[in-house]
Design an enzyme around this catalytic site. Sequence first.
Site, PDB file in Angstrom:
ATOM      1  N   HIS A  30      -2.751   3.413  -3.479  1.00  0.00           N
ATOM      2  CA  HIS A  30      -1.602   3.578  -2.584  1.00  0.00           C
ATOM      3  C   HIS A  30      -1.933   4.560  -1.462  1.00  0.00           C
ATOM      4  CE1 HIS A  30       3.051   4.659  -2.430  1.00  0.00           C
ATOM      5  NE2 HIS A  30       2.577   4.350  -1.246  1.00  0.00           N
ATOM      6  N   ARG A  84       2.178  16.959   2.422  1.00  0.00           N
ATOM      7  CA  ARG A  84       0.867  17.457   2.855  1.00  0.00           C
ATOM      8  C   ARG A  84       0.765  18.947   2.535  1.00  0.00           C
ATOM      9  NH1 ARG A  84       0.507  13.732   8.443  1.00  0.00           N
ATOM     10  NH2 ARG A  84       1.493  11.971   7.422  1.00  0.00           N
ATOM     11  N   GLU A  91      -0.993   8.245  -2.400  1.00  0.00           N
ATOM     12  CA  GLU A  91      -0.238   8.081  -1.146  1.00  0.00           C
ATOM     13  C   GLU A  91      -0.712   9.053  -0.066  1.00  0.00           C
ATOM     14  OE1 GLU A  91       4.069   7.928  -1.461  1.00  0.00           O
ATOM     15  OE2 GLU A  91       4.188   6.735   0.358  1.00  0.00           O
TER      16      GLU A  91
END
Lengths: 339, 339
Positions: A6, A288, A282
């Site tokens: 992903h 982040r 992801e």
Amino acid sequence: MIIDSHGHFTTTPAGHQEFRAGQLAALADPSLLVPAAPSISDDAIRESIEGNQLKLLRERGGDLMIFSPRAAGMEHHIPDVATAQAWAGECNDLIARVVGLFPEHFAGVCQLPQTPDGPLDGVVAELRRCVETMSFVGCNLNPDPSGGFWTSKPLTDEYWFPLYEAMVELDVPAMIHVSSSCNPSVHALGAHYLNADTSAFMQLLEGDLFERFPTLRFVIPHGGGAVPYHWGRYRGLAMRMGRPDPSELFRNVFFDTCVYHQPGIDLLLRVIDADNVLFASEMIGAVRGADPATGVPWDDTKHYVDRAELTEEQRHKIFEANVRRVYPRLDAQLTAAGR
Amino acid sequence: MIIDSHGHFTTTPAGHQEFRAGQLAALADPSLLVPAAPSISDDAIRESIEGNQLKLLRERGGDLMIFSPRAAGMEHHIPDVATAQAWAGECNDLIARVVGLFPEHFAGVCQLPQTPDGPLDGVVAELRRCVETMSFVGCNLNPDPSGGFWTSKPLTDEYWFPLYEAMVELDVPAMIHVSSSCNPSVHALGAHYLNADTSAFMQLLEGDLFERFPTLRFVIPHGGGAVPYHWGRYRGLAMRMGRPDPSELFRNVFFDTCVYHQPGIDLLLRVIDADNVLFASEMIGAVRGADPATGVPWDDTKHYVDRAELTEEQRHKIFEANVRRVYPRLDAQLTAAGR
């Protein structure tokens, strides 16, 4: 081999979003021309990928990433079908170029040109184009094209069947993934994504979709939303509703490991059988940076899976075998390449 | 002392729902009379409570339950303000009678006569009536009166401030709790409830509500929806958004233990400080019956909390001290009664 199932192209070269801006401007003002396809050089793509996704993939010990267009950028809430078609085409072509430049490290998954309650013939055509002519291995399916208002039919409704028929024929899975939220009460990354995972699972629990499509496969990302945390609730609800135990869905439904802390990953792997968990991060995505307390990047999910209580066999399933089983076209490509 | 902080009167005597049916019929057909308040005897209430909630409370070792009208029955999506007002009044009067008949075992929390984007003056008036004249200790606040379409302003919007001002003045908390889902894509018990918990938490993370209302308190039920399972995601998102760490919200926000299996409770208590968890079962609620593998009733959350790794001090906080702290009017009532 470690497959991250992903990842999204969230760091596209500037021309790509400029094309989108021009497209939306032309939609708002018919006197403007629809923009031509942007001119993006191979070098610009290389630079972005090598400095971001591929860099992190290598640093963290991954070998290959299943890669799709930016989820929040799909914007299926724009109702114009031609716009959706052109935008998905552009996004998917860019993914195909990434895969062409880095065939050992990326496999393509496509964005579908969905619109709220729109026709599915163009959606099916784009899926076919991506799989048959660009070797994509799956698609992302948005269960709420309205962007946070849930005006579409549940995934078990026959509205979706033409897409499922094509998915079954092509033997590709869909990751259930919403796009941006147009609803100020529902934050995209902090609510809409997780809520969609939860709602989609419950829709599947309410229906008999997999009796009609026994080989259809869905990946529910972000660790299955709220489902594993509330697994007892789902088992109890299923009993009360006279439905089969929710584990029956695990012939066709898989959760990924996009859960960004150790206790969450531990819960996922304690509750859900290792046969139904796909490794995924992801990155570079919603979250982040790194936990200031530990220095571990939030989305370095391999760090958490490495530290979970698993046998070597279970770890192999999660990192590789399950992904190859759910994405058989990827498995075929890897096998052909001797991997 | 063990306080179950989340129970609904889901087993009301027949006349209560007949009143509601008559009310809705009169709304649909103005030639029909609005029904008079139903005649429900004390014996009928006693029979229902003693055979259901009180029976289970005793069997499972609980002492007192914070009790409110059936959540799915609030039906705030009906836009007529007078109807909402009469219905909430009737529901709350019934709760007051339960508390009057079983003062040692139940404390009242009220349903608010909300409507989608409707005026809040009647909402505030009903809160005052319940707290000031019927000794209720809190309220249930629906963040999505539309019933699954999320058309209302986020909880941080000034639309809600008149209610918060009254809550602060009266020193009562609100449990954030949606009602039934009118959206066929979002199952009430299997998606809408949990999604609302998640969305509400994210709304609070996005805003500065508690700077304006430093003593305002919210309980987010069902173990905080998806939040503890995705705690790393929330910490990372907050950092990325330049917001304070989400744990800062725990001056004002509390999660309950309505999570119906041991791994879920263990995750909750591993991630969330014991100071911010309130014991609750939501019985008799969404999930009835017992796990066939263990014989343990799904909603016997005391069973799971008893088996979680906790110190005696932490257990005391969760079972009693936190509930008394969050609901100071309950604490005052108990103290006055020498409990």
